[in-house]
Motif scaffolding. Structure first.
Motif, short mmCIF file in Angstrom:
data_model
loop_
_atom_site.label_atom_id
_atom_site.label_comp_id
_atom_site.label_asym_id
_atom_site.label_seq_id
_atom_site.Cartn_x
_atom_site.Cartn_y
_atom_site.Cartn_z
N GLY A 1 0.82 -1.19 0.00
CA GLY A 1 0.00 0.00 0.00
C GLY A 1 0.86 1.25 0.00
N PRO A 2 0.24 2.42 -0.17
CA PRO A 2 1.01 3.68 -0.26
C PRO A 2 1.93 3.91 0.94
CG PRO A 2 -1.26 4.04 -0.95
CD PRO A 2 -1.20 2.64 -0.41
N ASP A 3 1.44 3.65 2.16
CA ASP A 3 2.28 3.87 3.34
C ASP A 3 3.47 2.93 3.37
OD1 ASP A 3 0.62 5.91 4.16
OD2 ASP A 3 -0.50 4.67 5.60
N ASP A 4 3.22 1.65 3.04
CA ASP A 4 4.32 0.69 3.03
C ASP A 4 5.33 1.03 1.93
OD1 ASP A 4 3.34 -0.75 5.13
OD2 ASP A 4 2.60 -2.44 3.96
N MET A 5 4.82 1.42 0.77
CA MET A 5 5.73 1.76 -0.33
C MET A 5 6.60 2.97 0.02
SD MET A 5 6.82 0.85 -3.26
CE MET A 5 5.55 -0.23 -3.93
N LYS A 6 5.99 3.94 0.66
CA LYS A 6 6.75 5.12 1.09
C LYS A 6 7.85 4.72 2.06
CE LYS A 6 6.21 9.63 3.37
NZ LYS A 6 5.23 10.56 4.01
N ARG A 7 7.51 3.89 3.03
CA ARG A 7 8.51 3.46 4.03
C ARG A 7 9.62 2.64 3.38
NH1 ARG A 7 11.90 3.69 6.54
NH2 ARG A 7 12.52 2.69 8.49
N ILE A 8 9.28 1.76 2.45
CA ILE A 8 10.28 0.95 1.76
C ILE A 8 11.26 1.84 1.00
CG2 ILE A 8 10.64 -0.71 -0.10
CD1 ILE A 8 7.94 -2.00 0.76
N ARG A 9 10.71 2.78 0.25
CA ARG A 9 11.59 3.64 -0.55
C ARG A 9 12.44 4.56 0.32
NH1 ARG A 9 7.14 4.43 -5.29
NH2 ARG A 9 7.82 2.65 -6.55
N GLN A 10 11.89 5.01 1.43
CA GLN A 10 12.69 5.81 2.36
C GLN A 10 13.88 5.00 2.86
OE1 GLN A 10 9.78 6.91 5.32
NE2 GLN A 10 9.40 8.92 4.39
N ASP A 11 13.64 3.73 3.16
CA ASP A 11 14.72 2.89 3.67
C ASP A 11 15.75 2.60 2.59
OD1 ASP A 11 15.33 1.29 6.27
OD2 ASP A 11 15.80 -0.10 4.64
N ILE A 12 15.29 2.34 1.37
CA ILE A 12 16.23 2.13 0.27
C ILE A 12 17.08 3.38 0.06
CG2 ILE A 12 16.43 1.80 -2.23
CD1 ILE A 12 13.87 0.08 -2.07
N ASP A 13 16.46 4.55 0.16
CA ASP A 13 17.15 5.82 -0.04
C ASP A 13 18.29 6.00 0.96
OD1 ASP A 13 17.74 8.42 -0.90
OD2 ASP A 13 16.25 9.30 0.46
N THR A 14 18.03 5.66 2.21
CA THR A 14 19.02 5.93 3.26
C THR A 14 19.90 4.73 3.61
OG1 THR A 14 17.36 5.44 4.96
CG2 THR A 14 17.60 7.74 4.27
N ASN A 15 19.43 3.53 3.29
CA ASN A 15 20.16 2.32 3.68
C ASN A 15 20.39 1.38 2.50
OD1 ASN A 15 20.20 2.86 6.61
ND2 ASN A 15 17.99 2.52 6.50
N TYR A 16 20.63 1.95 1.32
CA TYR A 16 20.71 1.09 0.14
C TYR A 16 21.86 0.10 0.19
CZ TYR A 16 23.75 4.92 -1.53
OH TYR A 16 24.71 5.90 -1.66
N GLN A 17 22.90 0.39 0.94
CA GLN A 17 23.99 -0.58 1.05
C GLN A 17 23.53 -1.83 1.78
OE1 GLN A 17 27.03 -0.36 -0.57
NE2 GLN A 17 26.98 -2.53 0.01
N ALA A 18 22.68 -1.66 2.80
CA ALA A 18 22.13 -2.81 3.51
C ALA A 18 21.27 -3.66 2.58
CB ALA A 18 21.31 -2.35 4.72
N TRP A 19 20.51 -3.00 1.69
CA TRP A 19 19.71 -3.71 0.71
C TRP A 19 20.60 -4.47 -0.27
CZ3 TRP A 19 14.31 -3.86 -0.30
CH2 TRP A 19 13.53 -3.18 0.65
N ARG A 20 21.66 -3.84 -0.70
CA ARG A 20 22.58 -4.50 -1.63
C ARG A 20 23.25 -5.70 -0.96
NH1 ARG A 20 25.26 0.89 -4.45
NH2 ARG A 20 23.66 1.15 -6.05
N ASP A 21 23.60 -5.55 0.31
CA ASP A 21 24.21 -6.67 1.02
C ASP A 21 23.22 -7.83 1.13
OD1 ASP A 21 26.49 -5.18 1.34
OD2 ASP A 21 26.07 -4.62 3.43
N LEU A 22 21.97 -7.52 1.45
CA LEU A 22 20.93 -8.55 1.56
C LEU A 22 20.73 -9.26 0.23
CD1 LEU A 22 18.40 -9.82 3.12
CD2 LEU A 22 17.09 -8.05 1.93
N LEU A 23 20.50 -8.49 -0.83
CA LEU A 23 20.18 -9.07 -2.13
C LEU A 23 21.40 -9.66 -2.81
CD1 LEU A 23 17.70 -6.33 -3.36
CD2 LEU A 23 17.15 -8.59 -2.44
N GLY A 24 22.59 -9.34 -2.30
CA GLY A 24 23.81 -9.92 -2.83
C GLY A 24 24.29 -11.13 -2.05
N ASP A 25 23.54 -11.53 -1.03
CA ASP A 25 23.91 -12.70 -0.24
C ASP A 25 24.06 -13.93 -1.14
OD1 ASP A 25 23.93 -14.22 2.51
OD2 ASP A 25 22.43 -15.26 1.27
#
Length: 230
Positions: A120-144
Motif C-alpha cells: 500500500g502507499p504507506d508501506d511503499m513510502k517506508r520501503i523507498r525511504q529505507d532504500i534511499d538511506t540504507n541502500y547498502q544494507a539492501w545490496r548486502d541482503l540481495l547480494g547474499d
C-alpha cells in the motif's frame, strides 16, 4: 501412499482442464477434481505444519490457504470458468512479521513466491525511504550468496522511470523503481511429483525468510529503528 505427495493425476487433471475449460467437461470429471483438490489441501496442511517449525504462520489450515479453482470472470476478457492451476498462500502472524508465502502447481509453470505483491502507499513510502538511506544494507541482503544462488535477483514489477521525489541518477535507482518486492523459485514437473517435493518447498521457503524478516523490520520500525507497532 502419503497424501503429502502431489499425485500425478492432480497435475494431469489441470492439463486436461486447460484443453476442456468448460462446465460440461468439468462436471463430467467432478470426482477427479475433488480427489485432486483434496490432495492439494493435504499437501498444504503438511507444508503448513513444517513451516510453523521455523516461522509463525497465521493461516489456520491447508483448506484456508487454498485458492478456488472457480474464476471470477465478471471483468475478465478470458471467460473460461476455471483456473488451470492449484495455488495456496500462507500469511505470517503478528503485526511484526510481514509478508507471505505462495505456491502454484501447474504443468510447466510450478513455483514459489514470497514477499510483498502489492504494498500500500504507506508501506511503499517506508520501503523507498529505507532504500534511499540504507541502500547498502539492501545490496548486502540481495547480494547474499545463498539468495543469489537460489533466487537470482529480486522479482516484481518496476516503474518505467524514477519514482516521484527521487533523482534518476540515485545510486539505488534500480531498487527504487520496484513496485513489488518478491523472491521466486521455479520447479519442474518431475520435481513437483517427486516424493521429497514437500521437503524441497519447505527448504526454499526457509531460505526466503531472511528477506521477509529484513522487510518486516523496514516496515515496522522508523528511520531510527523505533518500533511502529505494538
Amino acid at each position: 501412499m502419503s497424501t503429502a505427495i502431489i499425485q500425478k493425476d492432480s497435475l494431469d487433471f489441470l492439463t486436461e482442464l486447460s484443453k476442456n475449460n468448460d462446465r460440461e467437461w468439468f462436471n463430467n470429471h467432478k470426482d477427479r477434481y475433488i480427489e485432486a483438490r483434496d490432495n492439494i489441501i493435504a499437501f498444504a496442511d503438511a507444508l503448513l505444519a513444517e513451516m510453523n517449525k521455523h516461522d509463525h504462520i497465521e493461516t489456520a489450515s491447508g483448506k484456508k490457504s487454498a485458492y478456488r479453482i472457480y474464476k471470477d470472470v465478471r471483468f475478465a476478457k478470458d471467460k473460461t470458468p476455471y483456473n488451470t492451476h492449484w495455488s495456496a498462500s500462507f500469511k505470517r502472524a503478528t503485526k511484526k512479521l510481514r509478508g507471505g508465502y505462495y505456491f502454484r502447481i501447474e504443468s510447466g509453470n510450478s513455483g514459489l513466491v514470497a514477499g510483498f505483491w502489492g504494498p500500500g502507499p504507506d508501506d511503499m513510502k517506508r520501503i523507498r525511504q529505507d532504500i534511499d538511506t540504507n541502500y547498502q544494507a539492501w545490496r548486502d541482503l540481495l547480494g547474499d550468496k545463498t539468495l543469489v544462488e537460489t533466487f537470482g535477483s529480486l522479482y516484481g514489477e518496476q516503474l518505467g522511470s524514477a519514482p516521484r521525489g527521487y533523482a534518476k541518477d540515485h545510486p539505488a535507482i534500480q531498487l527504487l523503481r520496484y513496485k513489488q518486492f518478491m523472491l521466486r523459485y521455479l520447479f519442474s514437473d518431475e520435481e513437483v511429483l517427486s516424493p521429497d517435493f514437500l521437503h524441497k518447498v519447505n527448504d526454499v521457503f526457509k531460505k526466503m525468510r531472511p528477506f521477509l524478516n529484513f522487510m518486516s523490520e523496514v516496515l515496522t520500525t522508523d528511520a531510527n529503528g523505533v518500533d511502529l507497532v505494538d
